[in-house]
Scaffold this motif. Sequence first.
Motif, PDB file in Angstrom:
ATOM      1  N   HIS A  57       4.186  -6.139  -7.190  1.00  0.00           N
ATOM      2  CA  HIS A  57       4.879  -4.944  -7.666  1.00  0.00           C
ATOM      3  C   HIS A  57       6.103  -4.694  -6.802  1.00  0.00           C
ATOM      4  O   HIS A  57       6.305  -5.352  -5.774  1.00  0.00           O
ATOM      5  CB  HIS A  57       3.942  -3.736  -7.640  1.00  0.00           C
ATOM      6  N   HIS A  59       8.929  -1.257  -5.548  1.00  0.00           N
ATOM      7  CA  HIS A  59       9.191   0.184  -5.510  1.00  0.00           C
ATOM      8  C   HIS A  59      10.700   0.394  -5.518  1.00  0.00           C
ATOM      9  O   HIS A  59      11.398  -0.183  -4.673  1.00  0.00           O
ATOM     10  CB  HIS A  59       8.593   0.802  -4.247  1.00  0.00           C
ATOM     11  N   GLN A  63       8.830   1.722   0.207  1.00  0.00           N
ATOM     12  CA  GLN A  63       7.498   2.249   0.521  1.00  0.00           C
ATOM     13  C   GLN A  63       7.227   2.003   2.004  1.00  0.00           C
ATOM     14  O   GLN A  63       7.691   1.017   2.569  1.00  0.00           O
ATOM     15  CB  GLN A  63       6.433   1.533  -0.319  1.00  0.00           C
ATOM     16  N   ILE A  92       8.779  -1.353   3.514  1.00  0.00           N
ATOM     17  CA  ILE A  92       9.045  -2.197   2.350  1.00  0.00           C
ATOM     18  C   ILE A  92      10.359  -1.748   1.709  1.00  0.00           C
ATOM     19  O   ILE A  92      10.472  -0.611   1.250  1.00  0.00           O
ATOM     20  CB  ILE A  92       7.883  -2.098   1.341  1.00  0.00           C
ATOM     21  N   HIS A  98       6.316  -7.604  -3.944  1.00  0.00           N
ATOM     22  CA  HIS A  98       5.330  -7.805  -2.879  1.00  0.00           C
ATOM     23  C   HIS A  98       3.937  -7.414  -3.371  1.00  0.00           C
ATOM     24  O   HIS A  98       3.786  -6.857  -4.457  1.00  0.00           O
ATOM     25  CB  HIS A  98       5.709  -6.945  -1.656  1.00  0.00           C
ATOM     26  N   HIS A 100      -0.117  -6.079  -1.446  1.00  0.00           N
ATOM     27  CA  HIS A 100      -0.898  -5.825  -0.251  1.00  0.00           C
ATOM     28  C   HIS A 100      -2.360  -5.663  -0.618  1.00  0.00           C
ATOM     29  O   HIS A 100      -2.681  -5.235  -1.722  1.00  0.00           O
ATOM     30  CB  HIS A 100      -0.385  -4.626   0.557  1.00  0.00           C
TER      31      HIS A 100
END
Length: 134
Positions: A57, A59, A63, A92, A98, A100
């Motif tokens: 995903h 942002h 983030q 981020i 990326h 997590h």
Amino acid sequence: MKNEHLNNSTIFPLGQKANAAYFVGDAYLQMVSTDPAPLNAVIGNVTFAPGARNNWHSHNVGQVLLVTGGEGWYQEEGKAARLITTGDVINIPPNVKHWHGATNDSWFVHLAITPGETQWLEPVDNEWYNQLSM
Ligand code: MN
């Protein structure tokens, strides 16, 4: 679901099961702050069972992750996965693809500070994920 592993590694509630459309495995989300002021950002506490991770995903504003428990992976597209643990802070940048999540053998807990919007993409490849711990 047993949570005794988490008792000494997190301070916020487990919350509810995270949206299965965006996660693989058992992940939980507790919103900690959703007030628009003074920060124009939402803060969520995310708990990943061993093996759980979010999909790729990005942002649009970026983030910040504050790792509060366990051991996990953070990977930006085109870069090596980075092993992260309690106390790590991940910054981020905007529009960087990326993911997590937890390692295969540890719970993983982070606070996620997220201004703006999240664009959800495809799941992390299982073979890729599984070879990270080998
Ligand atoms: Mn993210």
